[in-house]
Design a protein around this motif. Sequence first.
Motif, PDB file in Angstrom:
ATOM      1  N   ARG B 486      43.539  44.577  44.201  1.00 13.04           N
ATOM      2  CA  ARG B 486      43.744  43.855  43.064  1.00 13.04           C
ATOM      3  C   ARG B 486      45.523  44.308  42.458  1.00 13.04           C
ATOM      4  NH1 ARG B 486      40.039  44.262  38.076  1.00 13.04           N
ATOM      5  NH2 ARG B 486      39.272  45.998  39.114  1.00 13.04           N
ATOM      6  N   TYR B 487      45.331  45.625  42.832  1.00 17.92           N
ATOM      7  CA  TYR B 487      46.865  46.195  42.242  1.00 17.92           C
ATOM      8  C   TYR B 487      47.846  46.007  43.472  1.00 17.92           C
ATOM      9  CZ  TYR B 487      43.386  47.404  38.737  1.00 17.92           C
ATOM     10  OH  TYR B 487      42.112  47.428  37.782  1.00 17.92           O
ATOM     11  N   ARG B 497      52.722  52.727  39.819  1.00 19.29           N
ATOM     12  CA  ARG B 497      51.918  53.784  40.490  1.00 19.29           C
ATOM     13  C   ARG B 497      50.503  53.681  40.317  1.00 19.29           C
ATOM     14  NH1 ARG B 497      51.944  59.185  39.367  1.00 19.29           N
ATOM     15  NH2 ARG B 497      51.727  59.490  41.657  1.00 19.29           N
ATOM     16  N   LEU B 498      49.649  53.480  41.059  1.00 19.59           N
ATOM     17  CA  LEU B 498      48.348  52.838  40.956  1.00 19.59           C
ATOM     18  C   LEU B 498      47.542  54.204  40.402  1.00 19.59           C
ATOM     19  CD1 LEU B 498      47.834  50.576  43.829  1.00 19.59           C
ATOM     20  CD2 LEU B 498      48.737  50.130  41.549  1.00 19.59           C
ATOM     21  N   HIS B 499      48.020  55.523  40.798  1.00 18.16           N
ATOM     22  CA  HIS B 499      47.056  56.507  40.456  1.00 18.16           C
ATOM     23  C   HIS B 499      47.879  57.311  39.240  1.00 18.16           C
ATOM     24  CE1 HIS B 499      45.566  55.205  44.478  1.00 18.16           C
ATOM     25  NE2 HIS B 499      44.397  55.689  43.749  1.00 18.16           N
ATOM     26  N   GLY B 500      47.079  57.878  38.360  1.00 17.91           N
ATOM     27  CA  GLY B 500      47.865  58.715  37.577  1.00 17.91           C
ATOM     28  C   GLY B 500      48.905  59.825  37.951  1.00 17.91           C
ATOM     29  N   SER B 501      49.688  60.320  37.172  1.00 20.45           N
ATOM     30  CA  SER B 501      50.394  61.271  37.791  1.00 20.45           C
ATOM     31  C   SER B 501      49.814  62.479  37.903  1.00 20.45           C
ATOM     32  CB  SER B 501      51.829  61.493  36.820  1.00 20.45           C
ATOM     33  OG  SER B 501      51.259  61.510  35.587  1.00 20.45           O
ATOM     34  N   GLU B 503      47.091  62.849  39.506  1.00 18.23           N
ATOM     35  CA  GLU B 503      46.313  62.977  40.662  1.00 18.23           C
ATOM     36  C   GLU B 503      47.045  62.856  41.963  1.00 18.23           C
ATOM     37  OE1 GLU B 503      43.152  59.711  38.510  1.00 18.23           O
ATOM     38  OE2 GLU B 503      43.721  59.664  40.905  1.00 18.23           O
TER      39      GLU B 503
END
Lengths: 153, 549
Positions: B486-487, B497-501, B503
């Motif tokens: 989806r992203y 960024r799809l993942h938090g900083s 992680e």
Amino acid sequence: MSEIVVLLVDDDADDVDIALRAVRREDLDVRVEVARDGGEALERLGVEPEGEGDPPEALPNAVFLDLNMPRVDGWEVLERLREHPHTQRLPVVVVSSSARREDIDRCYELGANSYLVKRFEAGRPGAYFADAVRYWAHANEVPHRTGDRGSGA
Amino acid sequence: MLQQADPSISHPAPAWSRWRGLPVLVALLGIALSIAGWLYLVMDRRDQVRETAAQVAAQSRKTVETSVRSSLAGLHDLAGFWATMAPTPVDEWRAQAELLIESRPALRQITWVRPGAGRPRVAVGRFERPEPAAAERVEPTEAVREPQLLGPETGATGAQTLHALLPVRRSGDPGPGLGYLEARIDLEELLATALEESAPGYAIRIYWGDQLLYARGEPSADPWQRWWREEGTIQLPRGLSWRALHLPTPELAAAWLDPVPHYLLAVGILLAIALGVLSHHLRFNFLRARYLAAGNEALEASAGELRRLNEALEARVSERTRELESFTHSISHDLKSPLAAILNFTEILDLDFRDRPLDEEGRTILQRIRRSATRGNELLEGLLRLSRAGHGDLKSQSLEMERLARDCFETALQASGDEGVDFRVEPLPDAVGDRSLIREVWVNLFDNALKYSRGQEKRQILVRGRRENGACVYEVEDDGQGFDMRYAGKLFGLFQRLHGSGEIEGTGVGLALVARIVTRHGGRVEAEGRPGEGATFRFTLPSRGGPRE
């Protein structure tokens, strides 16, 4: 008097740290719960996952919601909260680094109660958060949940 | 490309207008027509005149003939009468002869010569010459058996006369008869009388052989009228013939041959020349107008081309401006974050650690500061790289992709410090592009793959490639965290960024860089993934010199 709880939804560890320290520094007597992303927040507020379990007994006095988060961002959280009967009236304060007019307006359109920009104030780091908490957690009267008989403050 | 303003290529003028001889032709045509018209008029007139002249001359000749014959007929009758009535008393004979002479003014003399020598003749008539001259020419009667017409003789007055001898005999009488009748006719007078009212306006000449019998009027001396003469024969009895010449007098010529056709000819020629000049001007103007029109068209086309180029340029400028604006916005926005963190945490150090030493908690703060500073630095560097990748000349080098990929993986692996990665490269098609930039692509993709599979026990990164529709397709597949499709749209965006900083570290520039470089080469980027099941990143490069600005 039961404890005053606010929910802070932000994925940025630094911002969370600054916010928590500010609350502590100013002795605000508020418990700040933290959700690291939108999904976690929705779970905590009983909006997600649907159909599983009962909605939580106590909702926080206010939700402080960051917009830019991975996966489920603040926009979606706001929408979902306003859709759900239990959280329709829940005070939501958007807290964002964006000061763009369109972001601000859109948040209000989606039903945010307030919009704060994460500004840096010399001498008072995290002041935006502390001031807002002081208002929303202490000064503001909390609405009852839809369908609630009344739960106390 | 601006069009060449050469109208002769795009709009050749019609053949007739290009021919320089056109005006000359027009003039010549005009002149020819004028001459033709003039000739026609002149010829027509001439034919008319000739016809009339022929008629008039014929009439005239007829008149002469009739006149002569009439005179002769009179004589003939007289002779016949005498033959029948003989013997006739002399007086009666004379009276008749006088009567005849009276009635015929041209008749000068009639004499009856009777047979028998020595007998005097009886002469009646007007003589200007003494008789004895005539007496010498008396013919013996036996000699005149047939009528004779003799002459021309110069008479007493100098005029030409016709000497007629008619036998006087009874019909059927073969003998000598009664002599002969002799007469002299003043031809001048005869002809003058006969032609008095004939052929008015004509000059007449009548010839007996070479001898001019009669002349009237002066013919026109104009050499142009030599054609206008009527020559005919006046047929007279006894085989006698005269030549008659009818010529126009100047007055007649003037009356009949009007100069109008000549004026018309002159006018026609002038007109023709004028037309020639006019057509020359018209042609010139026509050609010039065409050149102007074609030039205008070319100009308009060029103007249109210019407009289009301008529009295209404007579009590119606004695109670039937008890019620049988003770039600037990204920078200011995303740099604010680490800078704000630095500011905040230094304040916190100041406020919260005023009265205490820098303990564990303090050091954590310091770490945060350092991290933010580093992050800001990395951001700037990443942006710089992105900026460099977006501009500057794109080299066109031939790339051995397999070797390059292995090389870049080594680089990425060393930078990350990872170990134990199962790295496989399948045969890759060679491509054309800027080596240093394509390096960045591989390094960033491997960087990405390593980041997202970090922490796993078994890690595999697979590189594949193939040719497809004339382009080269390359894939980097990892078995790491993967992502939600989806992203997928955010993936290659700047700072998305799809993942938090917390992680996954990184600046969010790497994939944007990959996208930028590949697009500049005229290719495409794509990504597929499933959460927890890894991801495949794909980029295509046109196989032959595809870089586009």
